[in-house]
Design a protein around this motif. Structure first.
Motif, PDB file in Angstrom:
ATOM      1  N   GLU A 140       0.830  -1.205   0.000  1.00 17.33           N
ATOM      2  CA  GLU A 140       0.000   0.000   0.000  1.00 17.33           C
ATOM      3  C   GLU A 140       0.867   1.259   0.000  1.00 17.33           C
ATOM      4  O   GLU A 140       0.539   2.255  -0.670  1.00 17.33           O
ATOM      5  CB  GLU A 140      -0.923  -0.012   1.215  1.00 17.33           C
ATOM      6  CG  GLU A 140      -1.976  -1.110   1.177  1.00 17.33           C
ATOM      7  CD  GLU A 140      -2.843  -1.100   2.421  1.00 17.33           C
ATOM      8  OE1 GLU A 140      -2.587  -0.260   3.305  1.00 17.33           O
ATOM      9  OE2 GLU A 140      -3.777  -1.924   2.502  1.00 17.33           O
ATOM     10  N   GLU A 181       2.163   1.851  -3.468  1.00 16.22           N
ATOM     11  CA  GLU A 181       1.116   2.402  -4.330  1.00 16.22           C
ATOM     12  C   GLU A 181       0.881   3.881  -4.036  1.00 16.22           C
ATOM     13  O   GLU A 181       0.713   4.701  -4.957  1.00 16.22           O
ATOM     14  CB  GLU A 181      -0.174   1.605  -4.142  1.00 16.22           C
ATOM     15  CG  GLU A 181      -0.081   0.170  -4.649  1.00 16.22           C
ATOM     16  CD  GLU A 181      -1.346  -0.614  -4.369  1.00 16.22           C
ATOM     17  OE1 GLU A 181      -2.270  -0.012  -3.764  1.00 16.22           O
ATOM     18  OE2 GLU A 181      -1.427  -1.786  -4.764  1.00 16.22           O
ATOM     19  N   LYS A 235       3.636   5.907  -5.553  1.00 15.24           N
ATOM     20  CA  LYS A 235       3.428   6.104  -6.987  1.00 15.24           C
ATOM     21  C   LYS A 235       2.399   7.201  -7.242  1.00 15.24           C
ATOM     22  O   LYS A 235       2.563   8.045  -8.143  1.00 15.24           O
ATOM     23  CB  LYS A 235       2.976   4.794  -7.630  1.00 15.24           C
ATOM     24  CG  LYS A 235       4.054   3.722  -7.653  1.00 15.24           C
ATOM     25  CD  LYS A 235       3.520   2.451  -8.281  1.00 15.24           C
ATOM     26  CE  LYS A 235       4.589   1.348  -8.281  1.00 15.24           C
ATOM     27  NZ  LYS A 235       4.072   0.090  -8.865  1.00 15.24           N
TER      28      LYS A 235
END
Length: 259
Positions: A161, A164, A167
């Motif tokens: 997580e 992500e 990103k």
């Protein structure tokens, strides 16, 4: 040759069924009579045919045989009830004995009631406690291992997580950079201000842009003698500084919206 084995099932032919019934009924009564004579047995035989005809045989009196049967049946039922009560009484006594043994064993495991034990009994009790402790430790280690495995799995999920989210932050940063390029792409002075804002010098820039040279006060008459042309020169500088200040405020608002 001997007779073949007869299949025992209902005879469908009525005549054959009636002939077979008559023969076998006579043979059954003959055998009952012979049994009562040979063995001095009291026998009562009652037969109802398919046409509701009664055939009976009694070695003495049919009524006395039936009364004796009813009496013996009641006594047998009573005996069965008594036997059942005795059985459950014995079962309850056995369970009470097992309960006392388990309670005594439990007290010994807690370290109570050890005065009546021999050295061999104490050694057996010690071995049992060591085995129990070993099983408890093994179970505890298994639980710890399971919890560590679960924590590792949770940490992996959190790491994924986090990657992500990282990103997404990079994407937002790229979009912010594109937005800044669109806003400051046509003004060289704004580009310089943007680079200084990214380096953390926004407050210094604001101070520099708003810094005005202090006029030298000579006298009241000199100050009052400013011409209209000198005032016209000062005003464009102030307007330019106000425009730069507005662009800086807009940039800060954009950053807050993205955050």
């Amino acid at each position: 040759m001997g007779r073949g084995k007869i299949e025992i099932r209902r005879i469908d032919n009525t005549t054959s069924r009636q002939v077979t019934f008559s023969k076998r009924r006579s043979g059954l009564m003959k055998k009952a009579k012979e049994l009562s004579i040979l063995c001095d047995a009291e026998i009562g035989l009652i037969i109802f045919s398919s046409t509701d005809k009664l055939y009976d045989f009694a070695s003495s009196s049919m009524k006395s045989i039936i009364d004796r049967f009813n009496k013996m049946k009641e006594e047998q039922q009573l005996m069965n009830h008594v036997s059942e009560v005795k059985f459950w009484q014995m079962e309850a006594a056995s369970l009470r004995q097992q309960l006392r043994y388990l309670q005594e064993t439990h007290r010994q495991l807690l370290g109570e009631g050890l005065s009546g034990l021999t050295i061999k009994d104490l050694q057996n009790l010690e071995s049992q406690l060591e085995m129990s402790l070993q099983r408890v430790c093994t179970k505890k280690e298994e639980r710890f291992t399971d919890e560590i495995r679960e924590l590792n799995r949770t940490g992996s999920l959190i790491h994924q997580e986090n990657m992500e989210l990282y990103k997404k932050v990079n994407l937002l940063s790229e979009e912010n950079t594109k937005l800044h390029r669109k806003v400051y792409g046509t003004d060289a002075t704004s580009e310089a201000n943007k680079s200084q804002l990214e380096n953390g010098n926004s407050y210094d820039l604001l101070a520099i842009n708003l810094e005005l040279s202090q006029p030298q006060i000579q006298n009241t008459s000199a100050t009052a003698s400013l011409t209209s042309s000198q005032t016209a020169v000062i005003r464009p500088k102030v307007v330019l500084q106000i425009m730069v200040l507005a662009l800086l405020c807009e940039d800060r608002c954009i950053r807050k919206l993205h955050e």
